[in-house]
Design a protein around this motif. Sequence first.
Motif, PDB file in Angstrom:
ATOM      1  N   GLY A 405      -6.541   6.797  28.614  1.00 56.53           N
ATOM      2  CA  GLY A 405      -6.381   7.924  27.707  1.00 56.53           C
ATOM      3  C   GLY A 405      -4.973   8.145  27.156  1.00 56.53           C
ATOM      4  O   GLY A 405      -4.810   8.289  25.935  1.00 56.53           O
ATOM      5  N   ALA A 407      -2.426   6.256  26.509  1.00 52.85           N
ATOM      6  CA  ALA A 407      -2.017   5.321  25.452  1.00 52.85           C
ATOM      7  C   ALA A 407      -2.799   5.592  24.166  1.00 52.85           C
ATOM      8  O   ALA A 407      -2.234   5.525  23.057  1.00 52.85           O
ATOM      9  N   ALA A 408      -4.088   5.925  24.297  1.00 47.28           N
ATOM     10  CA  ALA A 408      -4.891   6.224  23.099  1.00 47.28           C
ATOM     11  C   ALA A 408      -4.358   7.485  22.412  1.00 47.28           C
ATOM     12  O   ALA A 408      -4.274   7.551  21.180  1.00 47.28           O
ATOM     13  N   ALA A 410      -1.284   8.641  22.525  1.00 49.86           N
ATOM     14  CA  ALA A 410       0.006   8.300  21.903  1.00 49.86           C
ATOM     15  C   ALA A 410      -0.214   7.570  20.574  1.00 49.86           C
ATOM     16  O   ALA A 410       0.448   7.882  19.566  1.00 49.86           O
ATOM     17  N   LEU A 411      -1.130   6.613  20.555  1.00 50.25           N
ATOM     18  CA  LEU A 411      -1.347   5.849  19.321  1.00 50.25           C
ATOM     19  C   LEU A 411      -2.015   6.710  18.253  1.00 50.25           C
ATOM     20  O   LEU A 411      -1.657   6.641  17.075  1.00 50.25           O
ATOM     21  N   GLY A 412      -2.978   7.539  18.649  1.00 41.88           N
ATOM     22  CA  GLY A 412      -3.609   8.439  17.689  1.00 41.88           C
ATOM     23  C   GLY A 412      -2.564   9.323  17.010  1.00 41.88           C
ATOM     24  O   GLY A 412      -2.531   9.451  15.786  1.00 41.88           O
ATOM     25  N   SER A 414       0.658   8.776  16.786  1.00 42.46           N
ATOM     26  CA  SER A 414       1.606   7.988  15.988  1.00 42.46           C
ATOM     27  C   SER A 414       0.987   7.600  14.639  1.00 42.46           C
ATOM     28  O   SER A 414       1.703   7.302  13.693  1.00 42.46           O
TER      29      SER A 414
ATOM     30  N   ALA B  87       2.574   1.996  24.322  1.00 41.38           N
ATOM     31  CA  ALA B  87       1.130   2.136  24.098  1.00 41.38           C
ATOM     32  C   ALA B  87       0.601   0.952  23.296  1.00 41.38           C
ATOM     33  O   ALA B  87      -0.484   0.421  23.564  1.00 41.38           O
ATOM     34  N   ILE B 359     -11.174   5.827  22.046  1.00 38.16           N
ATOM     35  CA  ILE B 359     -10.731   4.824  23.021  1.00 38.16           C
ATOM     36  C   ILE B 359     -10.927   3.421  22.452  1.00 38.16           C
ATOM     37  O   ILE B 359     -10.075   2.537  22.592  1.00 38.16           O
ATOM     38  N   TYR B 362      -8.353   2.112  19.869  1.00 35.76           N
ATOM     39  CA  TYR B 362      -6.993   1.739  20.276  1.00 35.76           C
ATOM     40  C   TYR B 362      -6.904   0.804  21.466  1.00 35.76           C
ATOM     41  O   TYR B 362      -6.278  -0.245  21.387  1.00 35.76           O
TER      42      TYR B 362
END
Lengths: 430, 430
Positions: A405, A407-408, A410-412, A414, B87, B359, B362
């Motif tokens: 979760g 990392a997802a 953070a990428l969302g 970004s 990430a 999920i 990413y």
Amino acid sequence: MAQRLDAREPSFPQAFAELLSAKREVSEDVDQAVRAIIEDVVVRGDEALIDYTYRFDGLALQPETLRVSDAEIDAAEAQCPREALEALAFAKERIEVYHQTQRPQDSMTTDALGVTLGWRWNAIESVGLYVPGGRASYPSSVLMNAVPAKVAGVPRIAMVVPTPRGDTNPLVLAAARLAGVDEVFRIGGAQAIAALAYGTSSVRPVAKIVGPGNAYVAAAKRRVFGQVGIDMIAGPSEVLILADAHGNPEWIAADLLAQAEHDPAAQSILITDSAALADSVEQAVERQLKTLPKADIAGASWRDYGAIILIDHLENAIPLVDRLAPEHLEIETDDAEELASRVRNAGSIFLGSHTPEAIGDYVGGPNHVLPTARSARFSSGLGVLDFMKRSSILKCDAEALRALGPAAIALGRSEGLEGHARSVAIRLNL
Amino acid sequence: MAQRLDAREPSFPQAFAELLSAKREVSEDVDQAVRAIIEDVVVRGDEALIDYTYRFDGLALQPETLRVSDAEIDAAEAQCPREALEALAFAKERIEVYHQTQRPQDSMTTDALGVTLGWRWNAIESVGLYVPGGRASYPSSVLMNAVPAKVAGVPRIAMVVPTPRGDTNPLVLAAARLAGVDEVFRIGGAQAIAALAYGTSSVRPVAKIVGPGNAYVAAAKRRVFGQVGIDMIAGPSEVLILADAHGNPEWIAADLLAQAEHDPAAQSILITDSAALADSVEQAVERQLKTLPKADIAGASWRDYGAIILIDHLENAIPLVDRLAPEHLEIETDDAEELASRVRNAGSIFLGSHTPEAIGDYVGGPNHVLPTARSARFSSGLGVLDFMKRSSILKCDAEALRALGPAAIALGRSEGLEGHARSVAIRLNL
């Protein structure tokens, strides 16, 4: 007489580039006509199909005679020479066995974070098969298109074949039955493609359309792409033969002409390191042409698009092969396997002097629907995978989601997709 | 407010058919403009690229600044927040591991007749990756396109990304380096597609082009298809959620909105057998919309294309799922696995309530480039196979040819291809 190129001459790079870029197809501008036909079939259904079949094929049909009946297929089968039916059954068996080995595996694993992931393959729910009428109506092509679909598990195959003035090819109908085609309709052209893509009262729509056709059929396939899947757009056939001094000039000439007899726009090329072989193949072609029934077609193809390329060493052929990316590549040299292993771009490879390409057209087992016009650089021959599709599968439990979760999220964020981040965070009480 | 459908009502079949056929994309007629741009790039090369980039992106370039330098990528990387880079690295690793399991096997066997046959897979020699500029410039998409190509063994990946007025997305450049992209060019639109397909002095041509883009990019990809391979043409994103009475309405609402925030033409659908869940999800969507940064986009998508479908039994959802053939399918029910095993048409499936679709966007591992607009009926998400192609291989010795030859000769003659028959017969002294 085909053109001669010599890789040792300074003019070679330019001459080879011109050979590569030679246009062998006149692209007819039929797109507007095709668009109108498709729209008409969408609106008027069977009625439009019947009108176009009367106009283009000279055949008067009713909704109930659009489909070829089982009794008609029985009668067609009874008409076929036994030798041809047996050869067809032999071919079907070999094609089936080869394609069975292409069936893909499903996959499902759970990784160290507790995430379960993989994929599952499913057959496409229904497939339409276009078979040309007249001269290019080949029973072998019915097998090559329908058998892989059946091996994939496609539950419904609907075939369309125009029958100008009612002329049907009995062996095509026999091949359809043998291959497990479920429905046959006596329609062709853009109207048949439209019926398969959008459906009419008599023709239920399919999810994908395969099979070769003329310029109208090709344009119609391009137009309905998206509504349904399509296979590649086939161009004129090609063979590239790579041979050393031990090659048999008569056999090689026969193979060059077998390709050339398909179409005046077909292309046959020989690459060799032996000037003597080049000369004797050239003479053998001229000699064999004299008695070939389709000498007009084969002669035109050889004259306009044929080529013999002389090189200094066989290894130097590989970059030329990869640039030509031939539909069919025959390697008739001592170290055929070794050379073949270094080729990146070829639709199909025939090894050794006892493997004429015609064996692959009929009874070898591999598919004869292959990428033309240099598209072997990026595509493959027809196979079981063309009749299946893959769904990826992902499953997290609460713990796995805690691991993935952050990392997802953070990428969302970004990427400016806060809703994405929230759909994860809400489950983690973040 | 999304529309509500009830499968128990007599009007349902018609209403569902309308939902299926709703056009969510305006097809802009840009084909003539695109054609002119492509022809210009073919003729004038770099000069045309530079002109169009000045005109459309407001950016003045020289041939030597078309390509993004290594130093610029270093600088971009240094600008990225460490959390985002970490990430991204985590996502790359998971995508790589998943796709490695997709690498296909070669095959070679000799059958009872002595025929050696099989196939060999090769990576495509070079791939172009289109990355949109501006709002839809997603580093995650760089990974999803480039990583499978690298896993396939593609020796050269050239990426193009427009940088309007010089604006670059540092995380996109960082993702390109992380994924192993070999070259990055600051060009976009139809001109970038033309450069990748035909080459210029600064941009070597590729064999296949992948990646999403606007209407100009899509039209250009259709036009250059044949010259190069292309991937699917992507449409607006979609999610279909299947949930029973135990579903968490807040979580489901968050997932519906995560899809809707992509695009006003995105589509989010819930199918449930619980009227109570339907009501609470609807309320949760309205509540969550109030604080969502992209509420304008997500609200428009939900209002115009969202739907809640009430059914009597969950099993009855399966035929509806297969007709919708969603890009993303979430199954949040007790028997999610069992229901999933009965679905034929879905790009990707997310099982259980702890697997939000984000999920998969990413860090799940499976690819997020998936078939849209019902094309999951006939196509799969992006994968390693899209960056490889198969050459079939056939080898007969003299004895094997004697076994296969007669059937090939019979079929050649039955198709009127005497040259084919002769190429076999000449080797058998027939």
